[in-house]
Design an enzyme around this catalytic site. Structure first.
Site, PDB file in Angstrom:
ATOM      1  N   CYS A  86       0.839  -1.205   0.000  1.00  0.00           N
ATOM      2  CA  CYS A  86       0.000   0.000   0.000  1.00  0.00           C
ATOM      3  C   CYS A  86       0.872   1.251   0.000  1.00  0.00           C
ATOM      4  O   CYS A  86       1.524   1.538  -0.993  1.00  0.00           O
ATOM      5  CB  CYS A  86      -0.969  -0.050   1.178  1.00  0.00           C
ATOM      6  SG  CYS A  86      -2.321   1.137   1.020  1.00  0.00           S
ATOM      7  N   HIS A 203      -3.585  -5.538   0.972  1.00  0.00           N
ATOM      8  CA  HIS A 203      -2.936  -5.767   2.270  1.00  0.00           C
ATOM      9  C   HIS A 203      -2.940  -7.249   2.650  1.00  0.00           C
ATOM     10  O   HIS A 203      -3.819  -7.684   3.406  1.00  0.00           O
ATOM     11  CB  HIS A 203      -3.697  -5.000   3.365  1.00  0.00           C
ATOM     12  CG  HIS A 203      -3.449  -3.531   3.362  1.00  0.00           C
ATOM     13  ND1 HIS A 203      -2.404  -2.946   4.027  1.00  0.00           N
ATOM     14  CD2 HIS A 203      -4.123  -2.521   2.780  1.00  0.00           C
ATOM     15  CE1 HIS A 203      -2.437  -1.634   3.867  1.00  0.00           C
ATOM     16  NE2 HIS A 203      -3.469  -1.355   3.106  1.00  0.00           N
ATOM     17  N   GLU A 205      -1.150  -8.652   4.778  1.00  0.00           N
ATOM     18  CA  GLU A 205      -0.937  -8.778   6.232  1.00  0.00           C
ATOM     19  C   GLU A 205      -2.242  -8.620   7.006  1.00  0.00           C
ATOM     20  O   GLU A 205      -2.313  -8.960   8.175  1.00  0.00           O
ATOM     21  CB  GLU A 205       0.131  -7.781   6.701  1.00  0.00           C
ATOM     22  CG  GLU A 205      -0.340  -6.374   7.007  1.00  0.00           C
ATOM     23  CD  GLU A 205      -0.684  -5.529   5.775  1.00  0.00           C
ATOM     24  OE1 GLU A 205      -0.785  -6.076   4.652  1.00  0.00           O
ATOM     25  OE2 GLU A 205      -0.883  -4.308   5.950  1.00  0.00           O
TER      26      GLU A 205
END
Lengths: 232, 90
Positions: A86, A203, A205
């Site tokens: 990002c 994302h 994560e």
């Protein structure tokens, strides 16, 4: 293997990345303050999401001048692994480690939702445990994720198999309707020519635990860990 | 104190999106302008404007060279933006 998560003023996904490395990859990980300049002990660094320097001037533009970024360039040139997520992707583009730029979303809005991406290549250290064509459900959260580059760069990315992720629909079709932000050719993530630097807007994560709606992001971290285990 | 009194030159830098690069903010402004009834206005593009004070002793040529470098390397992203530099002597 040791991971570092770089922290700029305004980073806000640093703890998510740290959590995933320590809990799911199960490896040592440090936060690296943006003024630090010693990356010698790390095998991979993550440039996390957030709003470094408040997105002033352009997203990622000012983070590029933080002292740690010179070291990240040397780190990447030495063949070690850099993952920009990002805002991290925006920073890597501004720093010239990846080609192109990320501009305001086509529809102007900040978009925060789960989308689908298709894995276009298993031939990266970040996707080698994933199947080409696999569809992952991963969240995005950005206002400037609209990937642009010139025709020559787009052709080069295609020719060199450097488009790692495309936005797609649930069935894996990279249609315009499945393009959340207007990115050229539905591009969601690319790597450098040497394939050791990856930038992506989604994302992974935030998609490592079913409790959070998806664990499809784990494959990328599993891939990176497998790569590091193999080179260690 | 005003720029003139401090004997400073002023640089102005205009950063604009390259032709063809999508400007959704410009489009949104355009839409509002149309709602206001200004049907004769079209193609609004949003950009950025910077003012920079420079020591007058620098001289115009050096000032222009420095500010141009700043515009190229920091204020604009050459992939998507163009820039224009103006120098006003004190």
């Amino acid at each position: 293997m040791k991971f570092g998560v770089i922290v700029f003023p305004g980073s806000n996904c640093d703890h998510d990345a740290y959590h995933v490395i320590s809990k799911h990859v199960g490896q040592p990980v440090d936060f690296i303050w943006h003024r630090d300049t010693d990356l010698a002990s790390y095998d991979a660094v993550i440039i996390p999401g957030g709003f470094s320097y408040g997105d002033y001037l352009r997203a990622g533009a000012l983070a590029r001048f933080s002292p740690v970024m010179n070291e990240v360039k040397k780190f990447a040139a030495s063949g070690r692994f850099v993952l920009g997520i990002c805002n991290g992707f925006q920073i890597l583009c501004e720093a010239g480690l990846l080609p192109g730029a990320l501009i305001r979303n086509r529809d102007l809005h900040f978009i925060c939702e789960h989308i689908f991406v298709r894995v276009e290549t298993s031939d990266t250290p970040f996707t080698n445990e994933l199947k080409q064509g696999a569809v992952l459900r991963i969240p995005i959260a950005h206002a400037e994720g609209n990937y642009v580059c010139d025709d020559a760069t787009a052709a080069e990315l295609r020719r060199e198999d450097r488009i790692v992720l495309h936005y797609c629909d649930r069935a894996g079709h990279a249609t315009d309707a499945a393009n959340p932000n207007g990115s050229r050719d539905n591009i969601a993530g690319i790597c450098n020519r040497e394939r050791n630097v990856l930038g992506l807007m989604p994302h992974p994560e935030r998609a490592c635990e079913d409790l959070l709606g998806s664990s499809d992001g784990r494959g990328m971290f599993r891939s990176l860990a497998a790569t590091l285990a193999a080179v260690a | 104190m005003a720029w003139e009194e401090r004997n400073l030159m002023k640089a102005k830098v205009y950063v604009t999106l390259k032709p063809g690069v999508l400007d959704p903010q410009g489009k949104a402004i355009q839409h509002s302008v149309e709602l206001l009834g200004f049907s004769e206005m079209s193609d609004i593009r949003q950009g950025k404007y910077f003012e920079i004070a420079l020591e007058n002793s620098l001289g115009e040529d050096q000032a222009r060279a420095s500010v141009t470098r700043l515009a190229r390397e920091v204020l604009s992203n050459p992939i998507i933006e163009d820039y224009r530099v103006e120098i006003e002597e004190a």
